[in-house]
Structure formats: structure tokens, C-alpha cells
Scaffold this active site. Structure first.
Site, PDB file in Angstrom:
ATOM      1  N   TYR A  77       0.706  -1.084   0.257  1.00  0.00           N
ATOM      2  CA  TYR A  77      -0.405   0.229   0.142  1.00  0.00           C
ATOM      3  C   TYR A  77       1.011   1.198   0.103  1.00  0.00           C
ATOM      4  CZ  TYR A  77      -2.044   3.441   2.579  1.00  0.00           C
ATOM      5  OH  TYR A  77      -3.476   4.677   3.191  1.00  0.00           O
ATOM      6  N   HIS A  80       2.182   1.760  -2.937  1.00  0.00           N
ATOM      7  CA  HIS A  80       1.186   1.267  -4.319  1.00  0.00           C
ATOM      8  C   HIS A  80       1.248   3.199  -5.077  1.00  0.00           C
ATOM      9  CE1 HIS A  80      -2.169   1.255  -6.840  1.00  0.00           C
ATOM     10  NE2 HIS A  80      -1.707   0.517  -6.720  1.00  0.00           N
TER      11      HIS A  80
END
Length: 108
Positions: A77, A80
Site C-alpha cells: 500500500y 503503490h
């Protein structure tokens, strides 16, 4: 998603800068919530504002909770591109921020 030992919670406590308008805060929260459709490792997202009667919030006004299946999911995450782009907009709007990642444990 069933709660289990593999679940990891990512908590972000924040206070927006005074010059950030309510409309801008709303748009930033919508942008944060939209990440769940862009970042596969995000499994759930919740947010809210402080309603504590204890007055121990230390100036933090908003809580954002993201659920991942693992610590590696948090790392995915954070790296990303959609999160990186959003963080470059979101973080400068904050006066205060505190982030805690933890694995929930039940007491039986």
C-alpha cells in the site's frame, strides 16, 4: 472479512490545518476512501471524527482505519503509485498526524 490473527490495522490520527476548508477536507476523505478501489492490498476502510468525552485527543480530530491481511500488505500500500500520489496531496493538509499499525488480539 473475518477477523483473524493475520489481519493488520493501519490507524492514522490527524488534525487538518486550520486553513483547509471543510469542502477540501471532504474531498481529501473521499480521495482516501477511493484508494480501496485502486490498491489491492487494502481490504477495508473506515473513518470518523473524535467524539470522546474524555478530552484526551491531544488535538487529533479525525481517525482513518485501514485493514490489510498482512504487514506486507501495508508495505505494498505504501509503495503503490496511487497511495504515493494521494499522500503527496493529503499529508501537506495535515497539522498533526500519528500512524500506528497493529494486529488486533482478542481476549477470551
Amino acid at each position: 472479512m473475518a477477523e483473524n490473527a493475520m489481519v493488520v490495522k493501519h490507524l492514522l490520527l490527524s488534525k487538518f490545518k486550520d486553513d483547509v476548508t471543510p469542502e477540501a477536507v471532504e474531498n481529501l476523505i473521499k480521495g482516501y476512501a477511493n484508494l480501496i478501489s485502486l490498491v489491492p492490498s487494502m481490504k477495508a476502510f473506515h473513518w470518523g471524527t473524535d467524539v470522546s468525552v474524555e478530552n484526551l485527543h491531544q488535538g487529533f480530530t479525525h481517525v482513518f482505519e485501514t485493514t490489510f491481511e498482512s504487514v506486507d500488505g501495508i508495505a505494498e500500500y505504501l509503495a503503490h503509485p496511487a497511495h504515493v500520489e494521494f499522500a503527496n496531496i493529503f499529508l501537506p493538509a495535515l497539522e498533526k498526524v500519528l500512524i500506528v499499525d497493529y494486529k488486533p488480539t482478542s481476549v477470551n
